[in-house]
Design an enzyme around this catalytic site. Structure first.
Site, PDB file in Angstrom:
ATOM      1  N   ARG A  91       0.945  -1.384   0.124  1.00  0.00           N
ATOM      2  CA  ARG A  91       0.428   0.094  -0.284  1.00  0.00           C
ATOM      3  C   ARG A  91       1.017   1.197  -0.414  1.00  0.00           C
ATOM      4  O   ARG A  91       2.034   1.410   0.264  1.00  0.00           O
ATOM      5  CB  ARG A  91      -1.022  -0.138   1.304  1.00  0.00           C
ATOM      6  CG  ARG A  91      -2.167  -0.562   1.108  1.00  0.00           C
ATOM      7  CD  ARG A  91      -2.927  -0.545   0.441  1.00  0.00           C
ATOM      8  NE  ARG A  91      -4.256  -1.368   0.379  1.00  0.00           N
ATOM      9  CZ  ARG A  91      -4.062  -2.103  -0.562  1.00  0.00           C
ATOM     10  NH1 ARG A  91      -3.736  -2.360  -1.478  1.00  0.00           N
ATOM     11  NH2 ARG A  91      -5.574  -3.163  -0.656  1.00  0.00           N
TER      12      ARG A  91
ATOM     13  N   GLU B  66      -4.548   7.753  -4.416  1.00  0.00           N
ATOM     14  CA  GLU B  66      -4.687   7.190  -6.239  1.00  0.00           C
ATOM     15  C   GLU B  66      -6.227   7.348  -6.394  1.00  0.00           C
ATOM     16  O   GLU B  66      -7.314   7.298  -5.407  1.00  0.00           O
ATOM     17  CB  GLU B  66      -4.855   5.140  -6.095  1.00  0.00           C
ATOM     18  CG  GLU B  66      -3.270   4.808  -5.258  1.00  0.00           C
ATOM     19  CD  GLU B  66      -3.760   3.209  -5.111  1.00  0.00           C
ATOM     20  OE1 GLU B  66      -4.301   2.689  -5.927  1.00  0.00           O
ATOM     21  OE2 GLU B  66      -2.483   2.785  -5.005  1.00  0.00           O
TER      22      GLU B  66
ATOM     23  N   HIS C  32      -1.350   0.350  -9.929  1.00  0.00           N
ATOM     24  CA  HIS C  32      -2.887  -0.613  -9.390  1.00  0.00           C
ATOM     25  C   HIS C  32      -2.848  -1.778  -9.736  1.00  0.00           C
ATOM     26  O   HIS C  32      -3.421  -2.378  -9.842  1.00  0.00           O
ATOM     27  CB  HIS C  32      -3.153   0.379  -8.112  1.00  0.00           C
ATOM     28  CG  HIS C  32      -3.710  -0.783  -6.596  1.00  0.00           C
ATOM     29  ND1 HIS C  32      -4.054   0.240  -5.686  1.00  0.00           N
ATOM     30  CD2 HIS C  32      -3.724  -2.212  -6.456  1.00  0.00           C
ATOM     31  CE1 HIS C  32      -4.605  -1.037  -4.369  1.00  0.00           C
ATOM     32  NE2 HIS C  32      -3.872  -2.318  -5.355  1.00  0.00           N
TER      33      HIS C  32
HETATM   34  C1  8YV Z   1      -6.926  -4.043  -5.333  1.00  0.00           C
HETATM   35  C2  8YV Z   1      -5.579  -5.438  -3.814  1.00  0.00           C
HETATM   36  O1  8YV Z   1      -7.116  -3.605  -4.463  1.00  0.00           O
HETATM   37  O2  8YV Z   1      -5.783  -6.423  -3.329  1.00  0.00           O
HETATM   38  C3  8YV Z   1      -5.956  -6.176  -2.991  1.00  0.00           C
HETATM   39  O3  8YV Z   1      -5.836  -5.610  -2.099  1.00  0.00           O
HETATM   40  O4  8YV Z   1      -4.587  -4.204  -3.527  1.00  0.00           O
HETATM   41  C4  8YV Z   1      -5.508  -5.071  -5.201  1.00  0.00           C
HETATM   42  O5  8YV Z   1      -5.489  -6.256  -5.214  1.00  0.00           O
HETATM   43  C5  8YV Z   1      -8.184  -4.908  -5.800  1.00  0.00           C
HETATM   44  O6  8YV Z   1      -7.743  -5.910  -6.364  1.00  0.00           O
HETATM   45  C6  8YV Z   1      -9.208  -4.461  -6.237  1.00  0.00           C
HETATM   46  O7  8YV Z   1     -10.217  -5.144  -6.828  1.00  0.00           O
END
Ligand code: 8YV
Length: 324
Positions: free
Chosen positions: A237, A266, A285
């Site tokens: 993160r 983001e 991301h």
């Molecule tokens: C995306 C992620 O946020 O799974 C998580 O925690 O950071 C990523 O996979 C997620 O896929 C949003 O749908």
């Protein structure tokens, strides 16, 4: 009487049909953080929520008196206040495992792209500036045989270690709450302190969850411990890193570079200083963002939600205390 589900992340036709067979559905197409009005209007009737990437804070949840379960299409749960959800009697489910390998692939893509300057040099070719054999000014750095330091040895950290150890002959260092003998044995890995890892690793990969304890974990002091030729990789993160400190470190080339898939805010502002640095590879991301894995995550989240709404204990229940 069918339960009512508010869906705020698009599902494939097959999964949407499965959901609509089981529940009444209100779909809100990718609400933006700064425009949650439609979500707010839908919450009062929601028995269940399915989506991701939106912070469902107590103020929003106060609008959802019927809510019984949230199925997050993510493994990270920093968008949720677990204690508050438990107090409200709301189950939270996530989607671990199904995204592990894909996210580790993303991590290694950033290792290779940053080390070998792939984005920078591919752009040079596209701009018609490849006019002679590549020389020292455009050399990258090797990955094979270099030391891979992994901060956070969970599922994704282990998958990264697997790639580094078996795929690239990399010595593995890791920092986590406690040593993991199985990891040590499988990857000839060495558990060490964060400072020791930062001082020794050629690649520092962040794979830990965002919690009050990990927010700002990598700041000026920690970046200053890294080797000048080292590279920081963040697939966890953005807020685990002090972004302003990282920008200064990169701007003064106190480390070689950074491969970043996550950011403090983001989407990343188009005028972010990070985007003006040639030693940064920034991706939007995309950790789990493949067709196969996002479908598997959504299917997992849907199964979690339908089980919860049937009154069963759902898989991947993040706050089991809610059942007590
Ligand atoms: C995306 C992620 O946020 O799974 C998580 O925690 O950071 C990523 O996979 C997620 O896929 C949003 O749908």
């Amino acid at each position: 009487m069918k339960k009512h589900v508010v869906l705020y992340k698009k599902l494939s036709p097959a999964l949407l049909a499965k959901l609509q067979d089981a529940a009444d559905v209100t779909f809100i197409d990718e609400p933006k953080r700064d425009n949650l009005q439609r979500l707010r209007e839908a919450l009062p009737s929601a028995d269940g929520l399915l989506g991701a990437s939106i912070k469902l804070d107590p103020a929003l949840l106060d609008l959802a008196p019927k809510l019984k379960a949230i199925a997050s299409v993510s493994v990270g749960v920093d968008n949720y206040d677990l204690d508050d959800l438990t107090r409200r009697g709301v189950m939270l489910c996530n989607t671990p495992d199904v995204l592990t390998e894909t996210t580790a692939d993303t991590g290694f893509a950033l290792v290779l792209a940053t080390a070998r300057r792939v984005v920078e040099l591919a752009s040079l070719v596209k701009a018609g500036q490849w006019t002679r054999s590549v020389g020292p000014a455009h050399y990258g750095t090797d990955v094979h045989g270099k030391t891979l330091g992994i901060v956070g040895m969970g599922r994704i950290g282990e998958a990264l270690a697997q790639r580094g150890h078996f795929g690239f002959g990399m010595p593995i260092l890791y920092h986590s709450h406690s040593p993991k003998p199985a990891v040590d044995q499988r990857f000839a890995a060495q558990h060490c302190s964060l400072d020791d890892l930062l001082a020794r690793a050629d690649f520092v990969c962040l794979t830990l969850p965002l919690t009050p304890q990990t927010e700002g974990l990598i700041g000026t002091r920690e970046l200053g411990l890294m080797k000048p030729g080292a590279i920081l990789i963040n697939i966890s993160r953005g807020k685990v890193v002090d972004e302003a400190a990282l920008i200064e470190t990169l701007r003064h080339r106190r480390i070689r570079g950074a491969g970043l898939d996550v950011f403090e805010r983001e989407p990343l502002n188009h005028d972010s200083p990070l985007l003006k640095l040639d030693n940064v590879v920034a991706t939007p991301h995309i950790g789990s963002a493949t067709e196969e894995t996002r479908e598997a995550m959504a299917a997992c989240a849907l199964d979690n939600l339908l089980a919860a709404l049937r009154g069963e204990r759902p898989g991947n229940l993040v706050n089991p205390a809610v059942l007590k």
